[in-house]
Design an enzyme around this catalytic site. Structure first.
Site, short mmCIF file in Angstrom:
data_model
loop_
_atom_site.label_atom_id
_atom_site.label_comp_id
_atom_site.label_asym_id
_atom_site.label_seq_id
_atom_site.Cartn_x
_atom_site.Cartn_y
_atom_site.Cartn_z
N ASP A 13 0.80 -1.22 0.00
CA ASP A 13 0.00 0.00 0.00
C ASP A 13 0.84 1.27 0.00
O ASP A 13 0.45 2.30 0.56
CB ASP A 13 -0.97 0.02 1.19
CG ASP A 13 -1.87 -1.19 1.19
OD1 ASP A 13 -2.24 -1.64 0.09
OD2 ASP A 13 -2.20 -1.69 2.28
N LYS A 16 1.89 2.18 -5.11
CA LYS A 16 2.46 1.63 -6.35
C LYS A 16 1.54 1.88 -7.54
O LYS A 16 2.00 2.15 -8.64
CB LYS A 16 2.67 0.11 -6.20
CG LYS A 16 3.62 -0.26 -5.08
CD LYS A 16 3.69 -1.77 -4.88
CE LYS A 16 2.42 -2.40 -4.38
NZ LYS A 16 2.03 -2.06 -3.00
N GLY A 40 -4.50 -4.30 -3.84
CA GLY A 40 -5.49 -3.27 -4.09
C GLY A 40 -4.72 -2.03 -4.49
O GLY A 40 -4.08 -1.40 -3.66
N HIS A 41 -4.72 -1.74 -5.77
CA HIS A 41 -3.93 -0.61 -6.29
C HIS A 41 -4.87 0.49 -6.75
O HIS A 41 -5.78 0.24 -7.54
CB HIS A 41 -3.04 -1.08 -7.45
CG HIS A 41 -2.03 -2.11 -7.02
ND1 HIS A 41 -1.17 -2.72 -7.90
CD2 HIS A 41 -1.72 -2.59 -5.80
CE1 HIS A 41 -0.39 -3.56 -7.23
NE2 HIS A 41 -0.71 -3.50 -5.95
N GLN A 225 1.93 -6.07 -3.25
CA GLN A 225 2.41 -6.20 -1.88
C GLN A 225 3.69 -5.36 -1.69
O GLN A 225 3.80 -4.33 -2.33
CB GLN A 225 2.62 -7.68 -1.51
CG GLN A 225 1.33 -8.48 -1.36
CD GLN A 225 0.70 -8.88 -2.67
OE1 GLN A 225 1.33 -9.51 -3.50
NE2 GLN A 225 -0.55 -8.53 -2.88
P1 GDP Z 1 -0.76 0.40 -3.57
O1 GDP Z 1 -1.37 -0.88 -3.11
O2 GDP Z 1 0.69 0.47 -3.32
O3 GDP Z 1 -1.09 0.72 -5.00
O4 GDP Z 1 -1.43 1.54 -2.68
P2 GDP Z 1 -3.01 1.67 -2.29
O5 GDP Z 1 -3.75 2.11 -3.49
O6 GDP Z 1 -3.48 0.44 -1.60
O7 GDP Z 1 -2.94 2.77 -1.18
C1 GDP Z 1 -2.49 4.06 -1.44
C2 GDP Z 1 -3.64 5.05 -1.16
O8 GDP Z 1 -3.10 6.35 -1.03
C3 GDP Z 1 -4.64 5.13 -2.28
O9 GDP Z 1 -5.90 5.43 -1.74
C4 GDP Z 1 -4.13 6.29 -3.13
O10 GDP Z 1 -5.16 6.94 -3.87
C5 GDP Z 1 -3.58 7.20 -2.08
N1 GDP Z 1 -2.43 8.00 -2.47
C6 GDP Z 1 -1.41 7.69 -3.33
N2 GDP Z 1 -0.49 8.66 -3.35
C7 GDP Z 1 -0.91 9.61 -2.47
C8 GDP Z 1 -0.37 10.85 -2.00
O11 GDP Z 1 0.72 11.27 -2.39
N3 GDP Z 1 -1.09 11.54 -1.07
C9 GDP Z 1 -2.28 11.10 -0.59
N4 GDP Z 1 -2.90 11.83 0.31
N5 GDP Z 1 -2.82 9.93 -1.01
C10 GDP Z 1 -2.15 9.20 -1.92
P1 IMO Z 2 -0.92 -4.15 -2.24
O1 IMO Z 2 -0.47 -4.70 -3.58
C1 IMO Z 2 -0.92 -4.62 2.08
C2 IMO Z 2 -0.94 -8.72 3.64
C3 IMO Z 2 -2.17 -9.21 4.37
C4 IMO Z 2 -1.55 -10.19 5.34
C5 IMO Z 2 -0.43 -10.80 4.52
C6 IMO Z 2 -0.78 -12.14 3.88
O2 IMO Z 2 -2.20 -3.43 -2.31
O3 IMO Z 2 0.18 -3.39 -1.61
P2 IMO Z 2 -2.30 -12.82 1.82
O4 IMO Z 2 -3.76 -12.59 1.56
O5 IMO Z 2 -1.41 -12.27 0.78
O6 IMO Z 2 -2.00 -14.26 2.13
O7 IMO Z 2 -2.01 -12.02 3.20
O8 IMO Z 2 -0.12 -9.86 3.51
N1 IMO Z 2 -1.19 -8.19 2.28
C7 IMO Z 2 -1.13 -6.89 1.95
N2 IMO Z 2 -0.94 -5.80 2.73
N3 IMO Z 2 -1.05 -4.47 0.75
C8 IMO Z 2 -1.22 -5.56 -0.04
O9 IMO Z 2 -1.23 -5.48 -1.38
C9 IMO Z 2 -1.31 -6.84 0.57
N4 IMO Z 2 -1.50 -8.09 0.10
C10 IMO Z 2 -1.41 -8.91 1.16
O10 IMO Z 2 -2.83 -8.15 5.04
O11 IMO Z 2 -0.95 -9.48 6.40
MG MG Z 3 -2.87 -1.56 -1.83
#
Ligand code: GDP
Ligand code: IMO
Ligand code: MG
Length: 425
Positions: A13, A16, A40-41, A225
């Site tokens: 998270d 990416k 979850g991207h 991840q």
């Molecule tokens: P990922 O899994 O690495 O793609 O990240 P996620 O999408 O799960 O979580 C990142 C969250 O932060 C998302 O809701 C994005 O829309 C948000 N986000 C990304 N970059 C920024 C930033 O620079 N500032 C803020 N406030 N939110 C951001």
């Molecule tokens: P993105 O790509 C954050 C965590 C789960 C758990 C562990 C194992 O959005 O960054 P799993 O279901 O993979 O067997 O769970 O890994 N986990 C993540 N945490 N971002 C993710 O993906 C994750 N995918 C799995 O919360 O701790």
């Molecule tokens: Mg994510």
């Protein structure tokens, strides 16, 4: 051969999705190399938010081919829902391809993920319950052979494979977990409606990747991840079952290490983690709650509140090395706006000994006390910044310190969720 890996430098998270979407504009292909619907991207364009679980974060660029490579695992129902959801919003998905060799997450994997979590009791991992562990287990166990995307092309083949699988699985489901056995016809019926939607995307993707590299086109390898959720290099057993680290991109995509010329490690300006496991800089106080609220730190996939804490420079230094990072992308710097001071852990104290890198003996991590450096905060909002000069001096000093800890240059700084809220360096 300009292949670039985009990898999470923390526990997932990191943002990416946003960074991949920006880079995808100039790429001919974006390839997911591992993981499945546990990811979850998020991509935000003109106020429209897209949450992607399986589909690569380049999908909003119609001229960029988006590939799910052999190292990923695919839940056909989730993929169908994602494709249909995007189509409803005007994204055709015509540029999507899924490897014939990617293994399939079946309903019994999702059931087993839940049953295993319950059985772990107090030491549960807090998985996303998307069937990740059980699917990768079946892939490596080969007993009986697990189902791949190619097997979804023919109803009879698929029915026979499901029956084979359940002959073994039902013994475990019934005898180990005391759950009712699954009926092969019911399992087939559950995934059958997804098949007509998913089948047209199944392809020989390896030749597509080879062609793009041979033509000197830019190829992005999008990690899911993060480094410390890696099966080998993360905080085992509180990890996922695949290899998010940059090395995993070679395996997952079938390209050699010499074909990768850049590795961008995405790092949030503070730290978050979902699920159980060590987290030395975690803040279980008002500061941590403040980061969660300002950063909207709730899981994209499960909605769970993310654990929050200060930036862990020990983890950053270690991640840069584990991934061979050539640059870092700093995200969510805006979330630190308004704090009097900000802290970065620059070392761990473990039983009186100073550690500048994550200890290889992971049990020691439980005793790690962060050694903090305190930097002045900034009071103004930075979400309108578009150049380095727009950032307050304190924010620039914070970025400089991140650069020093990572030991490589900063590629860009994200100051908000939108595509345009980015300072490119
Ligand atoms: P990922 O899994 O690495 O793609 O990240 P996620 O999408 O799960 O979580 C990142 C969250 O932060 C998302 O809701 C994005 O829309 C948000 N986000 C990304 N970059 C920024 C930033 O620079 N500032 C803020 N406030 N939110 C951001
Ligand atoms: P993105 O790509 C954050 C965590 C789960 C758990 C562990 C194992 O959005 O960054 P799993 O279901 O993979 O067997 O769970 O890994 N986990 C993540 N945490 N971002 C993710 O993906 C994750 N995918 C799995 O919360 O701790
Ligand atoms: Mg994510």
């Amino acid at each position: 051969m300009p292949a670039t890996v985009i990898v999470g430098a923390q526990w997932g998270d990191e943002g990416k999705g946003k960074i991949t979407d920006i880079l995808a504009e100039r790429a001919s292909a974006v390839i997911r190399y591992q993981g499945g619907s546990n990811a979850g991207h998020t991509v935000v364009v003109n106020g429209n938010e897209f949450k992607l679980h399986l589909i690569p974060s380049g999908i909003l660029h119609p001229d960029t081919t988006c590939i799910m490579a052999a190292g990923t695992i695919i839940d056909p129902i989730c993929l169908r829902d994602e494709i249909e959801g995007l189509r409803e919003r005007g994204v055709s998905c015509d540029n999507l391809r899924v490897s014939v060799n990617a293994h399939v997450i079946m309903p019994y994997h999702i059931l087993l993920d839940g049953l295993q979590e319950e059985a772990r009791g107090r030491s549960s991992i807090g998985t996303t319950r998307r069937g990740i562990g059980p699917t990768y287990t079946d892939k490596t166990a080969r007993m009986p052979r697990s189902i791949r995307m190619a097997d979804l092309m023919d109803d009879d083949v698929l029915r026979a494979l499901i029956a084979d699988q359940l002959e073994h699985k039902n013994i475990i489901i019934e005898r180990c977990y005391g759950h009712e056995p699954l009926d092969p016809d019911a399992v087939f019926a559950e995934i059958a409606p997804a098949l007509p939607v998913v089948r047209p995307f199944v392809a020989d993707v390896r030749s597509m990747v080879r062609e793009a590299l041979a033509n000197d086109e830019t190829v992005l390898l999008e990690g899911a991840q993060g480094t410390f959720l890696d099966l080998d290099y993360g905080t085992y057993p509180y990890v996922t079952s695949s290899h998010p680290v940059a090395g995993g991109a070679c395996l997952g995509t079938a390209i050699g290490p010499t074909e990768i010329d850049a590795v961008i490690a995405v790092v949030k300006a503070y730290t978050t983690r979902v699920g159980a496991g060590s987290f030395p800089t975690e803040l279980e106080d008002e500061v941590g709650n403040g980061l969660r609220e300002r950063g909207s730190e709730y899981g994209t996939t499960t909605g769970r509140p993310r654990r929050c804490g200060w930036l862990d420079g020990v983890a950053l230094r270690t991640a840069a090395e584990l991934n061979g990072a050539t640059a870092i992308a700093v995200t969510k710097l805006d979330v630190l706006d308004g704090l009097d001071t900000v802290r970065i852990a620059v070392a761990y104290d473990i039983n009186g000994k100073r550690h500048e890198r994550m200890p290889e003996d992971l049990d020691a991590l439980a005793d790690a006390q962060p050694v903090y450096e305190e930097l002045p905060g900034w009071q103004q909002s930075i979400c309108e910044a578009r150049t380095l000069a727009d950032l307050p001096e304190q924010a620039r000093a914070y970025i400089d310190r991140m650069e020093e800890l990572a030991g490589c240059a900063v590629w860009g700084v994200s100051v908000g969720p939108s595509r345009d809220q980015t300072v490119l360096l």
